[in-house]
Design an enzyme around this catalytic site. Structure first.
Site, short mmCIF file in Angstrom:
data_model
loop_
_atom_site.label_atom_id
_atom_site.label_comp_id
_atom_site.label_asym_id
_atom_site.label_seq_id
_atom_site.Cartn_x
_atom_site.Cartn_y
_atom_site.Cartn_z
N SER A 6 50.59 44.35 47.67
CA SER A 6 49.34 45.01 47.92
C SER A 6 48.27 43.93 48.41
O SER A 6 48.57 42.67 48.04
CB SER A 6 48.50 45.62 46.70
OG SER A 6 48.96 44.65 45.77
N GLU A 8 43.95 42.40 48.51
CA GLU A 8 42.62 42.44 48.09
C GLU A 8 41.57 41.96 48.97
O GLU A 8 42.10 40.95 49.53
CB GLU A 8 42.78 41.93 46.64
CG GLU A 8 41.25 41.50 45.77
CD GLU A 8 41.35 41.10 44.67
OE1 GLU A 8 42.36 41.58 43.66
OE2 GLU A 8 40.50 40.34 44.36
N ASP A 99 31.87 39.24 35.30
CA ASP A 99 31.02 38.36 34.81
C ASP A 99 29.67 38.37 35.50
O ASP A 99 29.47 38.54 36.60
CB ASP A 99 31.55 36.88 35.31
CG ASP A 99 32.85 36.56 34.79
OD1 ASP A 99 33.00 36.49 33.47
OD2 ASP A 99 33.74 36.31 35.30
N PHE A 206 37.29 26.64 42.91
CA PHE A 206 37.19 27.96 42.38
C PHE A 206 38.32 28.14 41.30
O PHE A 206 37.98 28.68 40.21
CB PHE A 206 37.71 28.74 43.59
CG PHE A 206 37.72 30.34 43.29
CD1 PHE A 206 36.68 31.02 42.92
CD2 PHE A 206 38.84 31.23 43.61
CE1 PHE A 206 36.48 32.41 42.65
CE2 PHE A 206 38.81 32.40 43.32
CZ PHE A 206 37.60 32.82 42.84
N HIS A 256 50.60 41.06 44.59
CA HIS A 256 49.45 41.42 45.04
C HIS A 256 48.61 40.26 45.64
O HIS A 256 48.48 39.02 44.98
CB HIS A 256 48.55 41.72 43.69
CG HIS A 256 47.19 42.09 43.97
ND1 HIS A 256 46.70 43.35 44.64
CD2 HIS A 256 45.99 41.65 43.82
CE1 HIS A 256 45.45 43.45 44.73
NE2 HIS A 256 44.92 42.33 44.18
P1 FAD Z 1 38.38 41.23 29.15
O1 FAD Z 1 39.76 41.71 29.12
O2 FAD Z 1 37.41 42.10 28.63
O3 FAD Z 1 38.25 39.71 28.59
C1 FAD Z 1 37.29 38.97 28.85
C2 FAD Z 1 37.15 37.85 27.66
O4 FAD Z 1 36.84 38.51 26.66
C3 FAD Z 1 38.57 37.15 27.35
O5 FAD Z 1 38.08 35.84 27.36
C4 FAD Z 1 39.25 37.72 26.54
O6 FAD Z 1 39.92 36.95 25.59
C5 FAD Z 1 37.88 38.20 25.64
N1 FAD Z 1 38.00 39.40 24.75
C6 FAD Z 1 38.51 40.71 25.24
N2 FAD Z 1 38.48 41.49 24.34
C7 FAD Z 1 38.02 41.02 23.16
C8 FAD Z 1 37.49 41.36 21.76
N3 FAD Z 1 37.86 42.58 21.32
N4 FAD Z 1 37.25 40.54 20.87
C9 FAD Z 1 37.11 39.15 21.44
N5 FAD Z 1 37.22 38.75 22.57
C10 FAD Z 1 37.81 39.58 23.53
N6 FAD Z 1 35.37 40.09 38.46
C11 FAD Z 1 34.29 40.75 39.18
O7 FAD Z 1 33.21 40.62 39.02
N7 FAD Z 1 34.55 41.77 40.24
C12 FAD Z 1 36.00 42.06 40.74
O8 FAD Z 1 36.25 42.83 41.35
C13 FAD Z 1 36.82 41.29 39.72
N8 FAD Z 1 38.40 41.51 40.03
C14 FAD Z 1 39.16 40.80 39.39
C15 FAD Z 1 40.74 41.21 39.57
C16 FAD Z 1 41.73 40.47 39.02
C17 FAD Z 1 43.28 40.91 39.15
C18 FAD Z 1 41.12 39.49 38.03
C19 FAD Z 1 42.52 38.57 37.37
C20 FAD Z 1 40.09 39.29 37.67
C21 FAD Z 1 38.96 39.89 38.59
N9 FAD Z 1 37.57 39.57 38.14
C22 FAD Z 1 36.71 40.00 38.82
C23 FAD Z 1 37.15 38.58 37.29
C24 FAD Z 1 36.96 39.07 36.02
O9 FAD Z 1 36.01 40.10 36.15
C25 FAD Z 1 36.73 38.09 35.00
O10 FAD Z 1 38.01 36.91 34.93
C26 FAD Z 1 35.98 38.41 33.59
O11 FAD Z 1 35.61 36.76 33.18
C27 FAD Z 1 36.79 38.95 32.60
O12 FAD Z 1 37.45 40.08 33.00
P2 FAD Z 1 38.33 40.98 32.27
O13 FAD Z 1 38.15 42.29 32.84
O14 FAD Z 1 39.75 40.08 32.19
O15 FAD Z 1 37.85 40.92 30.65
#
Ligand code: FAD
Length: 275
Positions: A6, A8, A99, A206, A256
């Site tokens: 895939s 991105e 973020d 990055f 991916h």
């Molecule tokens: P989460 O899974 O919510 O985790 C975020 C943080 O919170 C982690 O440190 C985790 O350990 C902590 N955490 C989670 N749950 C809990 C809890 N219950 N209690 C305490 N701590 C907790 N960013 C964008 O803005 N747009 C995009 O399109 C985008 N695409 C991405 C695609 C991929 C494949 C990846 C790997 C990253 C992408 N990102 C994107 C970056 C991502 O949004 C950031 O890394 C963001 O900081 C974390 O998102 P997450 O969904 O992993 O968060």
């Protein structure tokens, strides 16, 4: 080599960027991707561009996944966006926390990606295939590696179908992560995210920000090439192709590619791999 792949993309900011991306997509479609995904700016900042690009991919006859981040979002807003995506025919989401840029007050009704996954499942049942993000080298804001692994397991159990990893150049971190997640009952496929190496300073900057490690030997080799972009690209192609080969031999479910809206670096890797 036969392996689902895939690609991105990020939503282009200008009409020229959109035209360029159309050409890039056509070049990459030759490799018959399982789907193409489009990133989503946190706070909904790119919603129009993301949904517009997703719509174009679908119209080109290719399965499309919309990234969807929840930080700062309300439930009513997310409900509306999900309805829009459903009406467009989107069946696949990459559900993220996202973020917010500094200075942006968080607010919103979602704290973590696991909240978003649970909300999407509650609102739309099994309509969407939900991907989540995985961090083999640990998310940069995690309290600890264990807490991060647990957070991953929580979002999978909230209803994710599969995961895509942050990119990495150290495959041991990936294998260990997959094993540990399995032991905790998160058994969905974990697809490695692959970042081609084309520009040394950009990659190093990055990687520091997103919690991906560039191993010392790669960092030093890249720095040693200075501005010699031909050598950087040739070295990057060798390194990333070897990584993909190793992952393929170990039986990963798919790859991916973070295309960075460029076709040539990703195509070069696919060609070398015989994909
Ligand atoms: P989460 O899974 O919510 O985790 C975020 C943080 O919170 C982690 O440190 C985790 O350990 C902590 N955490 C989670 N749950 C809990 C809890 N219950 N209690 C305490 N701590 C907790 N960013 C964008 O803005 N747009 C995009 O399109 C985008 N695409 C991405 C695609 C991929 C494949 C990846 C790997 C990253 C992408 N990102 C994107 C970056 C991502 O949004 C950031 O890394 C963001 O900081 C974390 O998102 P997450 O969904 O992993 O968060």
């Amino acid at each position: 080599m036969t392996l689902p792949i895939s690609f991105e993309f990020f939503p282009p900011k200008t009409p020229e960027g959109a035209d360029k991306l159309r050409t890039v997509r056509q070049a990459l479609y030759v490799k018959k991707p399982e789907f193409c995904s489009v990133t989503f700016g946190a706070g909904g900042s790119t919603q129009e561009g993301t949904f517009g690009t997703v719509g174009e991919i679908l119209a080109e006859g290719v399965s499309a996944a919309s990234h969807f981040s929840c930080i700062g979002a309300t439930k009513a807003g997310v409900r509306e966006q999900l309805a829009t995506l459903k009406a467009m025919g989107v069946k696949r989401l990459v559900a993220l926390r996202g973020d917010l840029p500094s200075g942006y007050g968080a607010g919103g009704e979602f704290s973590y990606a696991s909240d978003l996954v649970a909300f999407i499942r509650a609102e739309t049942g099994d309509h969407f295939h939900i991907e989540v993000a995985a961090y083999p080298e640990v998310h940069p804001q995690a309290r600890s590696a264990d807490a991060d692994l647990q957070a991953y397991v929580t979002k999978v159990k909230a209803g994710a179908n599969s995961a895509i990893t942050q990119y990495f150049y150290n495959s041991d971190a990936y294998f260990r992560f997959v094993d540990d997640a399995h032991k905790l009952g998160a058994t969905v496929p974990v697809v490695p995210g692959i970042m081609p190496i084309t520009n040394s300073s950009q990659l190093l900057r990055f990687s520091d920000a997103c919690g991906a490690e560039v191993p010392r030997w790669i960092r030093l080799r890249l720095q040693g090439y200075g501005d010699d972009s031909t050598s950087i690209k040739a070295f990057g192609l060798d390194v990333v192709t070897d990584l993909c080969d190793q992952l393929h031999s170990a039986g990963v479910p798919a790859l991916h590619f973070y295309s960075m809206n460029q076709s040539l670096p990703t195509l070069a890797i696919c060609e070398r791999l015989g994909l």
